[in-house]
Design a protein around this motif. Structure first.
Motif, PDB file in Angstrom:
ATOM      1  N   SER A   1       0.782  -1.377  -0.143  1.00  0.00           N
ATOM      2  CA  SER A   1       0.244   0.120  -0.025  1.00  0.00           C
ATOM      3  C   SER A   1       0.745   1.333  -0.043  1.00  0.00           C
ATOM      4  O   SER A   1       1.634   1.251   0.947  1.00  0.00           O
ATOM      5  N   LEU A   2       0.575   2.128  -1.061  1.00  0.00           N
ATOM      6  CA  LEU A   2       1.218   3.490  -1.013  1.00  0.00           C
ATOM      7  C   LEU A   2       0.098   4.284  -0.740  1.00  0.00           C
ATOM      8  O   LEU A   2      -0.893   4.434  -1.445  1.00  0.00           O
ATOM      9  N   LEU A   3       0.189   5.145   0.151  1.00  0.00           N
ATOM     10  CA  LEU A   3      -0.853   6.242   0.512  1.00  0.00           C
ATOM     11  C   LEU A   3      -0.314   7.758   0.585  1.00  0.00           C
ATOM     12  O   LEU A   3       0.451   8.031   1.392  1.00  0.00           O
ATOM     13  N   THR A   4      -1.087   8.509  -0.162  1.00  0.00           N
ATOM     14  CA  THR A   4      -0.677  10.085  -0.050  1.00  0.00           C
ATOM     15  C   THR A   4      -1.453  10.655   1.091  1.00  0.00           C
ATOM     16  O   THR A   4      -2.685  10.351   1.224  1.00  0.00           O
ATOM     17  N   VAL A   5      -0.933  11.239   1.723  1.00  0.00           N
ATOM     18  CA  VAL A   5      -1.635  11.902   2.926  1.00  0.00           C
ATOM     19  C   VAL A   5      -2.554  12.768   2.465  1.00  0.00           C
ATOM     20  O   VAL A   5      -1.867  13.977   1.993  1.00  0.00           O
ATOM     21  N   GLY A   6      -3.834  12.988   2.533  1.00  0.00           N
ATOM     22  CA  GLY A   6      -4.676  13.882   2.128  1.00  0.00           C
ATOM     23  C   GLY A   6      -5.206  14.909   3.270  1.00  0.00           C
ATOM     24  O   GLY A   6      -5.679  15.980   3.026  1.00  0.00           O
ATOM     25  N   SER A   7      -4.991  14.520   4.461  1.00  0.00           N
ATOM     26  CA  SER A   7      -5.295  15.521   5.433  1.00  0.00           C
ATOM     27  C   SER A   7      -4.682  15.057   6.748  1.00  0.00           C
ATOM     28  O   SER A   7      -3.943  13.992   6.919  1.00  0.00           O
ATOM     29  N   SER A   8      -4.785  15.901   7.999  1.00  0.00           N
ATOM     30  CA  SER A   8      -4.187  15.647   9.111  1.00  0.00           C
ATOM     31  C   SER A   8      -4.857  16.045  10.214  1.00  0.00           C
ATOM     32  O   SER A   8      -5.399  17.236  10.236  1.00  0.00           O
ATOM     33  N   MET A   9      -4.853  15.255  11.370  1.00  0.00           N
ATOM     34  CA  MET A   9      -5.461  15.813  12.564  1.00  0.00           C
ATOM     35  C   MET A   9      -4.849  16.968  13.544  1.00  0.00           C
ATOM     36  O   MET A   9      -5.330  17.385  14.306  1.00  0.00           O
ATOM     37  N   HIS A  10      -3.475  16.867  12.934  1.00  0.00           N
ATOM     38  CA  HIS A  10      -2.469  17.973  13.761  1.00  0.00           C
ATOM     39  C   HIS A  10      -2.474  19.294  12.872  1.00  0.00           C
ATOM     40  O   HIS A  10      -2.159  20.174  13.480  1.00  0.00           O
ATOM     41  N   HIS A  11      -2.415  19.103  11.541  1.00  0.00           N
ATOM     42  CA  HIS A  11      -2.109  20.128  10.868  1.00  0.00           C
ATOM     43  C   HIS A  11      -3.124  20.737   9.872  1.00  0.00           C
ATOM     44  O   HIS A  11      -3.983  19.839   9.445  1.00  0.00           O
ATOM     45  N   GLY A  12      -3.223  21.855   9.472  1.00  0.00           N
ATOM     46  CA  GLY A  12      -4.171  22.634   8.706  1.00  0.00           C
ATOM     47  C   GLY A  12      -3.788  22.226   7.347  1.00  0.00           C
ATOM     48  O   GLY A  12      -2.968  21.592   6.848  1.00  0.00           O
ATOM     49  N   GLY A  13      -4.781  22.333   6.351  1.00  0.00           N
ATOM     50  CA  GLY A  13      -4.708  22.065   4.910  1.00  0.00           C
ATOM     51  C   GLY A  13      -5.132  20.661   4.535  1.00  0.00           C
ATOM     52  O   GLY A  13      -4.887  19.662   5.402  1.00  0.00           O
ATOM     53  N   ALA A  14      -5.593  20.576   3.606  1.00  0.00           N
ATOM     54  CA  ALA A  14      -6.180  19.007   3.028  1.00  0.00           C
ATOM     55  C   ALA A  14      -6.199  19.167   1.565  1.00  0.00           C
ATOM     56  O   ALA A  14      -6.484  20.161   0.937  1.00  0.00           O
ATOM     57  N   LEU A  15      -6.183  17.998   0.909  1.00  0.00           N
ATOM     58  CA  LEU A  15      -6.216  17.907  -0.471  1.00  0.00           C
ATOM     59  C   LEU A  15      -7.771  17.822  -0.893  1.00  0.00           C
ATOM     60  O   LEU A  15      -8.760  17.465  -0.073  1.00  0.00           O
ATOM     61  N   THR A  16      -8.169  18.646  -1.795  1.00  0.00           N
ATOM     62  CA  THR A  16      -9.603  18.699  -2.266  1.00  0.00           C
ATOM     63  C   THR A  16      -9.962  17.440  -2.895  1.00  0.00           C
ATOM     64  O   THR A  16      -9.043  16.739  -3.392  1.00  0.00           O
ATOM     65  N   ASN A  17     -11.268  17.619  -3.210  1.00  0.00           N
ATOM     66  CA  ASN A  17     -11.820  16.202  -3.805  1.00  0.00           C
ATOM     67  C   ASN A  17     -11.169  16.109  -5.296  1.00  0.00           C
ATOM     68  O   ASN A  17     -10.759  15.006  -5.910  1.00  0.00           O
TER      69      ASN A  17
END
Length: 234
Positions: free
Chosen positions: A199-215
């Motif tokens: 499994s290769l996983l791109t981090v799309g969001s974080s519970m610690h940091h702001g910013g997230a990938l859009t849909n």
């Protein structure tokens, strides 16, 4: 050769299959990276494609969301279509504070709250892990391509919206990097079939940091991970 979920004929699927959760991401990969592409599956909108990358035959198949959906599609690929290698290319949410949005995570092992392994009636707890050769090759590819990455344990959950807020944060205490929803059944099916998985996983969001990938970005802006996965096709 048709199954309940896949209308491919014998020989239409490559020995290596890339599996994004989103079928639109499968379409994007097929159109932007592969040559001589054809669509072998449209059942339930879970499109699958086969083409060539640098002269090597490879397939791209959507898995859908969650342990059961990945369990169905990867089982059929391993056991009915003779796939030898499945590489998940998905997204995940960071639970560890040292993980940044946009990094690529290589899932060395997989924790879970799922009951998927109960079907094997083992006298203990099974620890699902990646194929080491694939993992080593992926790390080498990431270094060569200057892709920010981390290797470690992931948490595969049956629950996206938790009834008890903050539960996922408990996994950080054990060094778990991210939460996602598909790796467990992929790794279990590979182990049971004697096949290879990573499994290769791109981090799309974080519970610690702001910013997230859009849909939109989740469909089309994961190219570093995709290129890394395609470099593993043999």
């Amino acid at each position: 050769m048709n199954t309940f979920h896949n209308e491919a004929e014998a020989g239409q699927i490559g020995s290596t299959v890339l599996m994004p959760g989103d079928p639109l991401r499968a379409k994007y990969i097929a159109e932007h990276y592969l040559t001589d592409v054809f669509c072998y599956n449209r059942v339930r909108g879970m499109n699958g494609y086969t083409g060539y990358y640098n002269g090597k035959k490879v397939s791209v198949q959507g898995s859908g969301m969650g342990v059961p959906s990945m369990g169905i599609y990867s089982y059929e690929l391993f056991n009915h279509y003779q796939a030898d290698t499945i590489i998940r290319i998905g997204t995940a949410g960071a639970v560890h504070r040292d993980v940044e949005v946009g990094q690529v995570i290589f899932a060395m092992g997989c924790c879970t709250n799922s009951n998927y392994t109960a079907q094997y009636h083992l006298p203990g707890s099974f620890a699902p892990i990646a194929d080491y050769e694939l993992l080593e090759q992926a790390v080498q590819a990431a270094r060569a391509q200057h892709i920010p990455y981390k290797v470690g344990n992931v948490f595969c959950s049956d629950v996206f919206y938790e009834d008890s807020p903050g539960e996922k944060g408990l996994w950080e205490k054990m060094g778990v990097l991210v939460q996602e929803m598909e790796t467990l059944s992929l790794y279990c099916n590979a182990a049971r079939a004697g096949k290879r998985a990573l499994s290769l996983l791109t981090v799309g969001s974080s519970m610690h940091h702001g910013g997230a990938l859009t849909n939109e970005e989740r469909e089309t802006r994961l190219d570093a991970m995709i290129r890394c996965a395609l470099s593993l096709v043999s």
